[in-house]
Design a protein around this motif. Sequence first.
Motif, PDB file in Angstrom:
ATOM      1  N   ARG A   1      11.917  16.681  54.208  1.00 33.38           N
ATOM      2  CA  ARG A   1      13.272  17.261  53.212  1.00 33.38           C
ATOM      3  C   ARG A   1      12.920  18.284  52.524  1.00 33.38           C
ATOM      4  O   ARG A   1      11.803  18.238  51.764  1.00 33.38           O
ATOM      5  CB  ARG A   1      13.814  16.150  52.548  1.00 33.38           C
TER       6      ARG A   1
ATOM      7  N   THR B   1      18.887  19.420  49.035  1.00 38.59           N
ATOM      8  CA  THR B   1      18.073  18.683  49.801  1.00 38.59           C
ATOM      9  C   THR B   1      18.303  18.885  51.160  1.00 38.59           C
ATOM     10  O   THR B   1      19.381  18.419  51.790  1.00 38.59           O
ATOM     11  CB  THR B   1      17.976  17.142  49.604  1.00 38.59           C
TER      12      THR B   1
ATOM     13  N   ASN C   1      21.223  21.333  43.138  1.00 36.50           N
ATOM     14  CA  ASN C   1      20.061  20.898  44.037  1.00 36.50           C
ATOM     15  C   ASN C   1      20.385  20.763  45.443  1.00 36.50           C
ATOM     16  O   ASN C   1      21.831  20.202  45.706  1.00 36.50           O
ATOM     17  CB  ASN C   1      19.557  19.458  43.605  1.00 36.50           C
TER      18      ASN C   1
ATOM     19  N   ASP D   1      24.040  17.469  43.032  1.00 35.09           N
ATOM     20  CA  ASP D   1      23.664  17.765  44.523  1.00 35.09           C
ATOM     21  C   ASP D   1      24.904  18.704  45.383  1.00 35.09           C
ATOM     22  O   ASP D   1      25.892  18.215  44.904  1.00 35.09           O
ATOM     23  CB  ASP D   1      23.342  16.455  45.255  1.00 35.09           C
TER      24      ASP D   1
ATOM     25  N   LYS E   1      13.559  20.687  49.119  1.00 31.74           N
ATOM     26  CA  LYS E   1      14.439  20.493  47.986  1.00 31.74           C
ATOM     27  C   LYS E   1      14.425  22.149  47.436  1.00 31.74           C
ATOM     28  O   LYS E   1      13.258  22.651  47.061  1.00 31.74           O
ATOM     29  CB  LYS E   1      13.674  19.550  47.025  1.00 31.74           C
TER      30      LYS E   1
END
Length: 169
Positions: free
Chosen positions: A152, A116, A114, A79, A154
């Motif tokens: 959210r 988010t 990733n 992330d 992604k």
Amino acid sequence: MHIRRAVSADAEELCSLLNEIILAGGTTALETPLTAAEFADWFIDGEFPLVCHVAEHDRTLAGFQSLSLYGDPPKGYADIATFARTSPKISGVGSALFPATRAAADELGLEFINATIRADNVGGLAYYAKMGFQLYDRLFQVPLLNGTPVDRIKKRFKVDAGRRPTSSL
């Protein structure tokens, strides 16, 4: 702008930068200010951070970008979190940080980065799109601390997306 790896001594200044963004509200999923020790644990040298870079501008830390394994992402994923000083606002911080983060992701053998992003964070959505992140999922109606539901978004970046194929000649 100078980009370098974050060190523990940066935690207090970066924590202050982040807390200003948290208190302003509306752009980060983080809603409670952190202490410098919590910041260091979450972003620099705790169990989950993989790498954190800072952008320095005129002897000030203008922003930071981190990769972490917090929340147990799928294998090959990490992330990303990106934060830039709001006062004074310095243009281009995120764009300056991303090449170093991308290179670190490649060195770590990651397949995807990733992001988010809160659906109401127009600037964050635009930034990650500009960096080449592609939409792949949406989390619906995630409540904020006050109960307000916010989706959210992604997005993910394929780490080798910008690599040129090597010649077999």
